[in-house]
Enzyme design. Structure first.
Site, PDB file in Angstrom:
ATOM      1  CG  LEU A   1      -1.998  -7.982  -3.834  1.00 19.09           C
ATOM      2  CD1 LEU A   1      -1.746  -8.715  -5.220  1.00 19.09           C
ATOM      3  CD2 LEU A   1      -1.015  -6.887  -3.674  1.00 19.09           C
TER       4      LEU A   1
ATOM      5  CG  PHE B   1       1.552   0.082   6.997  1.00 17.73           C
ATOM      6  CD1 PHE B   1       1.494   1.272   7.517  1.00 17.73           C
ATOM      7  CD2 PHE B   1       2.858  -0.680   6.737  1.00 17.73           C
ATOM      8  CE1 PHE B   1       2.668   2.083   7.769  1.00 17.73           C
ATOM      9  CE2 PHE B   1       3.970   0.043   7.308  1.00 17.73           C
ATOM     10  CZ  PHE B   1       4.037   1.208   7.500  1.00 17.73           C
TER      11      PHE B   1
ATOM     12  CE1 TYR C   1      -8.819   4.756   8.744  1.00 19.72           C
ATOM     13  CE2 TYR C   1      -9.561   6.742   9.572  1.00 19.72           C
ATOM     14  CZ  TYR C   1      -8.530   5.864   9.116  1.00 19.72           C
ATOM     15  OH  TYR C   1      -7.176   6.334   9.086  1.00 19.72           O
TER      16      TYR C   1
ATOM     17  CG  ASP D   1      -7.850 -10.997   4.183  1.00 20.33           C
ATOM     18  OD1 ASP D   1      -7.768 -10.418   5.271  1.00 20.33           O
ATOM     19  OD2 ASP D   1      -8.874 -10.326   3.381  1.00 20.33           O
TER      20      ASP D   1
ATOM     21  CG  ASN E   1      -7.646  10.640   1.062  1.00 18.44           C
ATOM     22  OD1 ASN E   1      -7.515   9.438   1.060  1.00 18.44           O
ATOM     23  ND2 ASN E   1      -8.230  11.129   2.333  1.00 18.44           N
TER      24      ASN E   1
ATOM     25  N   GLY F   1       0.768  -1.217  -0.122  1.00 24.60           N
ATOM     26  CA  GLY F   1       0.187   0.261   0.130  1.00 24.60           C
ATOM     27  C   GLY F   1       0.939   1.200  -0.016  1.00 24.60           C
ATOM     28  CE1 TYR F   2       1.773   7.938  -0.626  1.00 27.97           C
ATOM     29  CE2 TYR F   2       0.226   8.426   1.038  1.00 27.97           C
ATOM     30  CZ  TYR F   2       1.186   8.883   0.069  1.00 27.97           C
ATOM     31  OH  TYR F   2       1.467  10.253   0.155  1.00 27.97           O
TER      32      TYR F   2
ATOM     33  CE  LYS G   1      -6.139   3.264  11.368  1.00 23.01           C
ATOM     34  NZ  LYS G   1      -5.531   2.000  11.018  1.00 23.01           N
TER      35      LYS G   1
ATOM     36  CG  ASN H   1      -7.011   0.559  -1.756  1.00 25.12           C
ATOM     37  OD1 ASN H   1      -7.270   0.931  -2.763  1.00 25.12           O
ATOM     38  ND2 ASN H   1      -6.819   1.601  -0.709  1.00 25.12           N
TER      39      ASN H   1
ATOM     40  CB  SER I   1      -5.376   8.053  12.138  1.00 19.68           C
ATOM     41  OG  SER I   1      -6.014   9.232  11.549  1.00 19.68           O
TER      42      SER I   1
ATOM     43  CG  ASP J   1      -1.132  -5.640   0.592  1.00 17.50           C
ATOM     44  OD1 ASP J   1      -0.589  -4.518   0.932  1.00 17.50           O
ATOM     45  OD2 ASP J   1      -2.358  -5.853   0.136  1.00 17.50           O
TER      46      ASP J   1
HETATM   47  C1  UD1 Z   1      -9.057  11.660   6.543  1.00 17.61           C
HETATM   48  C2  UD1 Z   1      -9.222  11.252   8.096  1.00 17.61           C
HETATM   49  C3  UD1 Z   1      -8.216  10.407   8.502  1.00 17.61           C
HETATM   50  C4  UD1 Z   1      -7.636   9.435   7.397  1.00 17.61           C
HETATM   51  C5  UD1 Z   1      -7.389  10.215   6.250  1.00 17.61           C
HETATM   52  C6  UD1 Z   1      -7.312   9.065   5.091  1.00 17.61           C
HETATM   53  C7  UD1 Z   1     -10.692  12.173   9.415  1.00 17.61           C
HETATM   54  C8  UD1 Z   1     -10.990  13.310  10.531  1.00 17.61           C
HETATM   55  N1  UD1 Z   1      -9.631  12.299   9.062  1.00 17.61           N
HETATM   56  O1  UD1 Z   1      -8.330  12.698   6.357  1.00 17.61           O
HETATM   57  O2  UD1 Z   1      -8.132   9.931   9.642  1.00 17.61           O
HETATM   58  O3  UD1 Z   1      -6.339   8.843   7.853  1.00 17.61           O
HETATM   59  O4  UD1 Z   1      -8.728  10.535   5.514  1.00 17.61           O
HETATM   60  O5  UD1 Z   1      -8.173   8.425   4.418  1.00 17.61           O
HETATM   61  O6  UD1 Z   1     -11.657  11.171   9.630  1.00 17.61           O
HETATM   62  N2  UD1 Z   1     -10.771  18.376   0.509  1.00 17.61           N
HETATM   63  C9  UD1 Z   1     -11.383  18.883  -0.237  1.00 17.61           C
HETATM   64  N3  UD1 Z   1     -11.678  18.484  -1.643  1.00 17.61           N
HETATM   65  C10 UD1 Z   1     -11.465  17.140  -1.818  1.00 17.61           C
HETATM   66  C11 UD1 Z   1     -10.825  16.325  -1.110  1.00 17.61           C
HETATM   67  C12 UD1 Z   1     -10.498  16.969   0.438  1.00 17.61           C
HETATM   68  O7  UD1 Z   1     -11.418  20.130   0.066  1.00 17.61           O
HETATM   69  O8  UD1 Z   1     -11.852  16.806  -3.130  1.00 17.61           O
HETATM   70  C13 UD1 Z   1     -10.417  18.831   2.155  1.00 17.61           C
HETATM   71  C14 UD1 Z   1     -11.147  18.158   3.091  1.00 17.61           C
HETATM   72  O9  UD1 Z   1     -12.239  18.760   3.268  1.00 17.61           O
HETATM   73  C15 UD1 Z   1     -10.542  18.496   4.372  1.00 17.61           C
HETATM   74  C16 UD1 Z   1      -8.895  18.294   3.477  1.00 17.61           C
HETATM   75  O10 UD1 Z   1      -8.907  18.361   2.088  1.00 17.61           O
HETATM   76  O11 UD1 Z   1     -10.392  19.661   4.865  1.00 17.61           O
HETATM   77  C17 UD1 Z   1      -8.214  17.046   3.754  1.00 17.61           C
HETATM   78  O12 UD1 Z   1      -9.180  15.956   3.404  1.00 17.61           O
HETATM   79  P1  UD1 Z   1      -8.686  14.336   3.155  1.00 17.61           P
HETATM   80  O13 UD1 Z   1      -7.282  14.171   2.169  1.00 17.61           O
HETATM   81  O14 UD1 Z   1      -9.814  13.558   2.687  1.00 17.61           O
HETATM   82  O15 UD1 Z   1      -7.893  14.001   4.573  1.00 17.61           O
HETATM   83  P2  UD1 Z   1      -8.835  14.209   5.973  1.00 17.61           P
HETATM   84  O16 UD1 Z   1     -10.058  14.105   5.927  1.00 17.61           O
HETATM   85  O17 UD1 Z   1      -7.959  15.230   6.674  1.00 17.61           O
END
Ligand code: UD1
Length: 345
Positions: A36, A84, A153, A61, A203, A13-14, A157, A38, A128, A34
């Protein structure tokens, strides 16, 4: 001197793949398990191109205890584990809670169950900053209060941390280090490994790079009406290679330092809060590539602001996240370009 063998669950993974590279660079021999679900097996080629060493790989798994027993029988010299292997999409966890509890908790319990009988000396666990919820005070320290989880999720943790604590307190013959990650971003500077999300990225960084390269039309910024200087959310974006290196420090200490406590907890962050809009600007100025975006409504469940105080890890592990954010953004972009070059995305 040749160091011990480490089992890395979720090692294709990442974060896992970047950590395998750093473990091998430090002299550890690695076996990856792993399923696989993801990630894909070509990640092993990327690791080998960087390290010159191909880690051993078992496709299985970790919720399957018999598969783990077979693995320990095949590799009786495993001295440490980095766990992980877990599902990690917040939104999906709300829809499929059982999947999350089963994957994340059964994996951990199977590993803890098999460590003693197989002579494993310690386990590093991927936790996390989500355990802090919406903090009352930033930056958060390891002593900041744990808040009620806002997703299954996040709850896995918290529960995992509790399970580890109870097992260690029960007198288990091994140690544990819990690492609380802030927001890991970027890719290896070689662009041989990086983040490869399935489907539409949830993300921020993969969404930015996919928009920059034209796979997505525009990025949606979730909210500009938060009580922050520019109205967007604030996070602590940590370079994934810096993060990977902390795992090696944690493993070294856990296996070699008699002063290491049975259970230790560290925040892994930079200590700096950066807003979503600042991050987009940093990406654009570091790469010279525009990211079309629009402001939309807030995303349910988002934390307004959270960043970490990493001074405990700085001091005790002798580790610091010091890659400049602009370099990290360039590495994320180089990785996206490499995926395009290879016809993957
Ligand atoms: C979330 C989880 C974190 C987890 C991580 C990995 C929570 C509070 N946080 O992090 O525990 O490890 O995901 O999956 O549960 N954003 C945008 N546009 C987008 C995507 C994101 O504006 O298209 C903004 C979000 O609103 C946020 C920031 O970018 O404010 C980061 O978002 P993201 O990368 O999804 O991570 P977290 O939500 O911080």
């Amino acid at each position: 001197m040749k160091k011990e063998r480490i089992l890395v669950t979720g090692g294709t993974g990442y974060i896992g793949s970047h950590t395998v590279v750093e473990l091998q660079a430090a002299g550890y021999s690695v076996v990856i398990i792993d399923n696989l679900s993801n990630s894909n097996v070509e990640v092993l080629d990327g690791i080998e191109r960087i390290s010159g060493i191909r880690p051993d790989f078992v496709q299985a798994d970790c919720t399957d205890i018999n598969a783990l027993k077979d693995l320990f029988a095949k590799y009786p010299d495993i001295k440490g584990i980095i766990n992980f292997a877990a599902s990690k999409a917040v939104g999906e966890s709300v829809e499929k809670p059982i999947l999350y509890y089963r994957n994340n908790l059964n994996t951990l319990m199977n590993l803890l169950d098999l460590m003693g009988p197989n002579g494993v000396k310690g386990i590093v666990f991927s936790s996390s900053c989500t355990v802090y919820g919406e903090p009352d005070v930033n930056p958060v320290t390891e002593q900041s209060p744990i808040k009620t989880a806002t997703s299954p999720y996040g709850n896995t943790k918290q529960i995992s941390e509790e399970i580890i604590t109870d097992v260690i307190r029960s007198g288990a013959p091994f140690k544990s280090v819990i690492l609380r990650y802030f927001n890991p971003v970027g890719a290896h500077p070689s662009a041989e490994i990086g983040e490869l999300p399935n489907g539409v990225p949830q993300n921020l960084i993969p969404y930015i790079t996919q928009t920059a390269i034209g796979i997505r039309k525009e990025l949606s910024v979730f909210g500009d009406d938060y009580p922050t200087p520019d109205g967007s959310c604030i996070r602590d974006f940590i370079n994934v290679v810096d993060l990977a290196k902390a795992h090696v420090k944690a493993m070294d200490r856990m296996l070699e330092d008699p002063e290491a406590e049975p259970i230790e907890i560290y925040n892994l962050g930079t200590g700096n809060g950066v807003s979503v809009l600042e991050l987009i600007n940093t990406f654009e100025s570091a790469t010279g590539v525009k990211v079309p975006y629009k402001i939309v409504g807030r995303r349910t469940g988002d934390i307004e602001k959270v960043w970490g105080d990493p001074s405990h890890a700085n001091k005790v592990l002798g580790w610091k996240a010091d890659t400049p954010l602009a370099d990290t953004m360039r590495s994320a972009w180089a990785w996206q370009c490499k995926l395009r070059e290879r016809g993957i995305m």
